[in-house]
Scaffold this motif. Sequence first.
Motif, PDB file in Angstrom:
ATOM      1  N   SER A   1     -20.310  37.158  15.937  1.00  0.00           N
ATOM      2  CA  SER A   1     -20.697  38.049  14.831  1.00  0.00           C
ATOM      3  C   SER A   1     -21.127  39.417  15.348  1.00  0.00           C
ATOM      4  CB  SER A   1     -21.826  37.423  14.012  1.00  0.00           C
ATOM      5  OG  SER A   1     -22.943  37.131  14.839  1.00  0.00           O
ATOM      6  N   ILE A   2     -21.775  39.447  16.503  1.00  0.00           N
ATOM      7  CA  ILE A   2     -22.183  40.709  17.114  1.00  0.00           C
ATOM      8  C   ILE A   2     -20.959  41.499  17.554  1.00  0.00           C
ATOM      9  CG2 ILE A   2     -23.353  41.738  19.107  1.00  0.00           C
ATOM     10  CD1 ILE A   2     -25.261  40.790  16.993  1.00  0.00           C
ATOM     11  N   LEU A   3     -20.003  40.823  18.158  1.00  0.00           N
ATOM     12  CA  LEU A   3     -18.784  41.480  18.608  1.00  0.00           C
ATOM     13  C   LEU A   3     -17.979  41.994  17.413  1.00  0.00           C
ATOM     14  CD1 LEU A   3     -17.666  38.978  21.402  1.00  0.00           C
ATOM     15  CD2 LEU A   3     -19.291  40.873  21.525  1.00  0.00           C
ATOM     16  N   TYR A   4     -18.006  41.252  16.312  1.00  0.00           N
ATOM     17  CA  TYR A   4     -17.270  41.660  15.120  1.00  0.00           C
ATOM     18  C   TYR A   4     -17.787  43.003  14.606  1.00  0.00           C
ATOM     19  CZ  TYR A   4     -15.451  41.671  10.354  1.00  0.00           C
ATOM     20  OH  TYR A   4     -14.829  42.023   9.192  1.00  0.00           O
ATOM     21  N   ILE A   5     -19.118  43.121  14.536  1.00  0.00           N
ATOM     22  CA  ILE A   5     -19.705  44.376  14.046  1.00  0.00           C
ATOM     23  C   ILE A   5     -19.365  45.532  14.974  1.00  0.00           C
ATOM     24  CG2 ILE A   5     -21.880  45.574  13.539  1.00  0.00           C
ATOM     25  CD1 ILE A   5     -23.034  42.852  12.751  1.00  0.00           C
ATOM     26  N   GLY A   6     -19.354  45.269  16.266  1.00  0.00           N
ATOM     27  CA  GLY A   6     -19.105  46.333  17.231  1.00  0.00           C
ATOM     28  C   GLY A   6     -17.664  46.787  17.311  1.00  0.00           C
ATOM     29  N   ARG A   7     -16.729  45.948  16.838  1.00  0.00           N
ATOM     30  CA  ARG A   7     -15.316  46.263  17.055  1.00  0.00           C
ATOM     31  C   ARG A   7     -14.500  46.435  15.783  1.00  0.00           C
ATOM     32  NH1 ARG A   7     -14.219  41.762  21.839  1.00  0.00           N
ATOM     33  NH2 ARG A   7     -15.603  42.700  23.410  1.00  0.00           N
ATOM     34  N   ASN A   8     -15.075  46.163  14.618  1.00  0.00           N
ATOM     35  CA  ASN A   8     -14.275  46.166  13.400  1.00  0.00           C
ATOM     36  C   ASN A   8     -14.602  47.319  12.464  1.00  0.00           C
ATOM     37  OD1 ASN A   8     -12.412  43.582  13.018  1.00  0.00           O
ATOM     38  ND2 ASN A   8     -14.200  42.964  14.208  1.00  0.00           N
ATOM     39  N   TYR A   9     -13.853  47.376  11.364  1.00  0.00           N
ATOM     40  CA  TYR A   9     -13.866  48.522  10.465  1.00  0.00           C
ATOM     41  C   TYR A   9     -14.120  48.083   9.022  1.00  0.00           C
ATOM     42  CZ  TYR A   9     -11.239  50.567  14.379  1.00  0.00           C
ATOM     43  OH  TYR A   9     -10.823  50.997  15.617  1.00  0.00           O
ATOM     44  N   VAL A  10     -14.579  49.037   8.226  1.00  0.00           N
ATOM     45  CA  VAL A  10     -14.662  48.874   6.776  1.00  0.00           C
ATOM     46  C   VAL A  10     -13.969  50.084   6.165  1.00  0.00           C
ATOM     47  CG1 VAL A  10     -16.162  48.799   4.767  1.00  0.00           C
ATOM     48  CG2 VAL A  10     -16.790  47.524   6.817  1.00  0.00           C
ATOM     49  N   MET A  11     -12.880  49.848   5.456  1.00  0.00           N
ATOM     50  CA  MET A  11     -12.090  50.932   4.848  1.00  0.00           C
ATOM     51  C   MET A  11     -11.653  51.957   5.897  1.00  0.00           C
ATOM     52  SD  MET A  11     -14.296  51.483   1.325  1.00  0.00           S
ATOM     53  CE  MET A  11     -13.176  52.770   0.735  1.00  0.00           C
TER      54      MET A  11
END
Length: 315
Positions: A154-164
Amino acid sequence: MTNIRELKRKIISFPQFSILLSFVAMLLFFSIFAEGFFSVRNFTGVSRQAVVQMCVAIGMTFVLISNEIDLSVGSIANLSGTIMAGLMVRNGLSPALAIALGLGLGTFLGAVNGVVVAYIKVPSFVATLAMMITARGLSLVYSNARPINELPDSILYIGRNYVMGIPILVIIAIVLVLVAAFILTRTNYGRHIFAVGGNAESARLSGIHISRTKLSVFAISGFCAALAGMVMIMRLASSQPTMGDGLELDAIAAAVLGGTSISGGKGFVLGTVIGGLFLVFLTNGFNIFGLSSFWQQVFKGIILVLAVSLYERKK
């Protein structure tokens, strides 16, 4: 003709006009001469890097406006991020709880700085220098001077992903900037900070609690530093023993380049954002050119002195 002259005068008198013009000129220069600079991929990567600096620089803006300085933000960011990573990996805490505790730790350490400065009357340079050394030592002791890896997905997801199409980390920085700008420009508390930094005696006679206000700005700085620590472990997917080294200097440089006065009483969140982006993109352009990191430090120092000199002359 008169309207044009008036518009020109307003544009030139805009507090961040000089740094904004320099920023645009720098972007144009690197876009023409640095291959790969003007690309979505590069801009996205640089924007992620800028988030850490933006967090500590916003907190530093609050402190500088109050006519103080905080040299401990890099070490607090390091310690808070290390504690967050350790709580998740070693103790099995949920990411949400570990982050909450890390942010609370940063705020607490900032408040300790505030108590020492505002109530014990130790100069902020000395108090925060002591905190910088202490927090750095505690971080090394806790981590045994080794990286803490294998953070939750979950930490890696926030650091590497996008919203819109916007990196989540950038959204965090945008929210912080908007909240900080609102506090400083739209609240009585923000006006109190400017009053304390501009003339503490006049502020006291106006009924403003000087010590309480100064304590609070250091607590805000500590929170922002801890937020930077959170962003770093999300970006790096680990906690590194020296990940916060030098952040305090970058934060001061960004705020000063953006027009925040080191004498207190004047500061601009928008200016700090532009100053921070200027430094990050400057470093990125230098890296593409292959310029040595040692020479980069030299040029950054020269640019900072020139910027402050021009600002003082304009003032």
